[in-house]
Design an enzyme around this catalytic site. Structure first.
Site, short mmCIF file in Angstrom:
data_model
loop_
_atom_site.label_atom_id
_atom_site.label_comp_id
_atom_site.label_asym_id
_atom_site.label_seq_id
_atom_site.Cartn_x
_atom_site.Cartn_y
_atom_site.Cartn_z
CE LYS A 100 40.19 36.22 41.59
NZ LYS A 100 41.14 35.49 40.78
CG ASP A 101 34.81 37.97 42.62
OD1 ASP A 101 35.57 37.89 41.62
OD2 ASP A 101 34.39 36.98 43.23
NE ARG A 146 45.19 38.98 36.80
CZ ARG A 146 45.75 37.84 37.18
NH1 ARG A 146 47.06 37.69 37.12
NH2 ARG A 146 45.01 36.84 37.61
NE ARG A 147 44.75 33.84 36.79
CZ ARG A 147 43.65 33.43 37.42
NH1 ARG A 147 42.67 32.88 36.74
NH2 ARG A 147 43.54 33.56 38.74
NE ARG A 200 32.93 32.33 33.54
CZ ARG A 200 31.71 32.80 33.64
NH1 ARG A 200 31.13 33.38 32.61
NH2 ARG A 200 31.05 32.74 34.77
NE ARG A 250 37.05 28.63 36.12
CZ ARG A 250 37.48 29.87 36.21
NH1 ARG A 250 38.73 30.15 35.95
NH2 ARG A 250 36.68 30.84 36.58
CB CYS A 294 36.16 41.88 34.03
SG CYS A 294 36.14 40.64 35.30
#
Length: 358
Positions: A95-96, A146-147, A164, A170, A258
């Site tokens: 996904k990166d 997105r979330r 972040r 986190r 992104c």
């Protein structure tokens, strides 16, 4: 300059060392180690050396990813090392990786996908709850547009704020302060770190569609390095390859990244590939979501010759039927085109402008 990791361990007596590039974070190292382990089992005579380096995304920790606007935040330094021949292959979270890779590079392997769903990790005081049971105005940490877009719509009583840092950071921010009632993370990362017990709630695709490529590991190589390309291609998982080609083609046609909320869900069952794709406004109030399907039930053909190394959205997978890859890519493009015909471009351009103005 990247430094080889002396603790990477030698394997096999003969042969040159195959140098594997990775980010320095603990999760990146765990993911890279798992890929190297698979390669060692397949090629016991080869030696593998792990080369760890920091990327732009690892260094900029005070800005939301969507604001930095750089598509290759976590990959550029690794690709530079690949280009300079300092490493032979690089392990990424798929996904990166942008849907268009720089010239000269290809994804030579997409490994079997871990659970692609998003997970909620709760502050210790909220343990045992779900998002719908949290007190009103509870703050949920996520750095993903997105979330946030999907969950704002579903849980209007909650507040969403950027968070972040790597997974360790986190979780520390969540546990040691009172700022967040819960944070949203990829289930795959938590599982790979051995922190599955922290998952308080798995978000089903009905609650939250996931990111393109989420849960899959990709091995990036030099497109013309036939030896390394052949070596890593044994790691391809055919189902994951087809699902991720469809997802990446969908994203590419939408020109998503992104900085806009684009989300997917794929299912491969009985030779049929189903792709659900959606776009959202930043607050989730405006959205478009559709599902399409196609058959990917094609035999493997020996396709020697000029089309030997055909790429599909950056992926080279000779051991997966070419017609199936084509069908998967077309599915992604067609679904994106359907959403564009219904107004997706407007939703995404407004989302991009609002995000830039934040």
């Amino acid at each position: 300059m990247a430094e080889p990791d002396a603790a990477a361990g030698e394997n096999g007596a003969g042969g040159r060392a195959v140098r594997v590039g990775t980010r320095r974070s603990q999760l990146a190292r765990i993911q890279t180690d798992s890929v190297v382990e698979m390669l060692r089992e397949l090629y016991p005579d080869l030696r593998f050396e792990i080369v760890a380096m920091s990327t732009t995304g690892d260094k900029i920790l005070d800005t939301a990813l969507s604001k930095i606007g750089e598509k290759s935040l976590f990959t550029k330094e690794l690709e530079n090392a690949l280009e300079r021949n300092e490493v032979d292959l690089v392990v990424h979270s798929l996904k990166d990786l942008p849907t268009s890779l720089p010239p000269g590079f290809t994804i030579g392997a997409v490994c079997k996908r871990e659970n692609p769903l998003d997970a909620v990790v709760f502050h210790p005081k909220n343990r045992g709850k779900t998002l719908s049971l949290l007190p009103e105005k509870s703050v949920i940490g996520t750095s993903s547009l997105r979330r946030a877009a999907q969950l704002k719509k579903k849980f209007p009583q909650l507040e969403f704020r950027d968070i972040r840092g790597n997974l360790n950071t986190r979780l520390k921010k969540l546990d040691e302060k009172e700022d967040f009632g819960a944070i949203i993370l990829a289930a795959a990362g938590l599982k790979r770190m051995g922190w599955e017990n922290r998952i308080g709630q798995l978000l089903s695709p009905e609650d939250c569609l996931y990111a393109v490529g989420q849960g899959a590991l990709a091995v990036e190589v030099r497109a013309k390095d036939q030896e390394i390309l052949n070596m890593v291609s044994a790691l391809h998982d055919a189902d994951t390859v087809l699902r991720c080609i469809a997802e990446r083609a969908f994203m590419k046609r939408l020109e998503g990244g992104c900085s806009v909320p684009v989300a997917v869900n794929t299912v491969l069952k009985d030779g049929q590939l189903y792709l659900t794709g959606a776009v959202y406004s930043l607050d989730g109030s405006d959205s478009l979501k559709e599902t399409m399907q196609t058959s990917v039930n094609y035999p493997q053909q020996n396709e020697d010759g000029p089309n030997d190394d055909v790429q599909h959205v950056g992926i080279t997978a000779k051991n997966v039927p070419g017609q199936a890859q084509e069908a998967a890519e077309n599915l992604g493009v067609e679904l994106a085109s359907l959403l564009l015909s219904k107004g997706a471009k407007h939703i995404l351009s407004v989302a991009r402008q609002l995000n830039d103005a934040r």
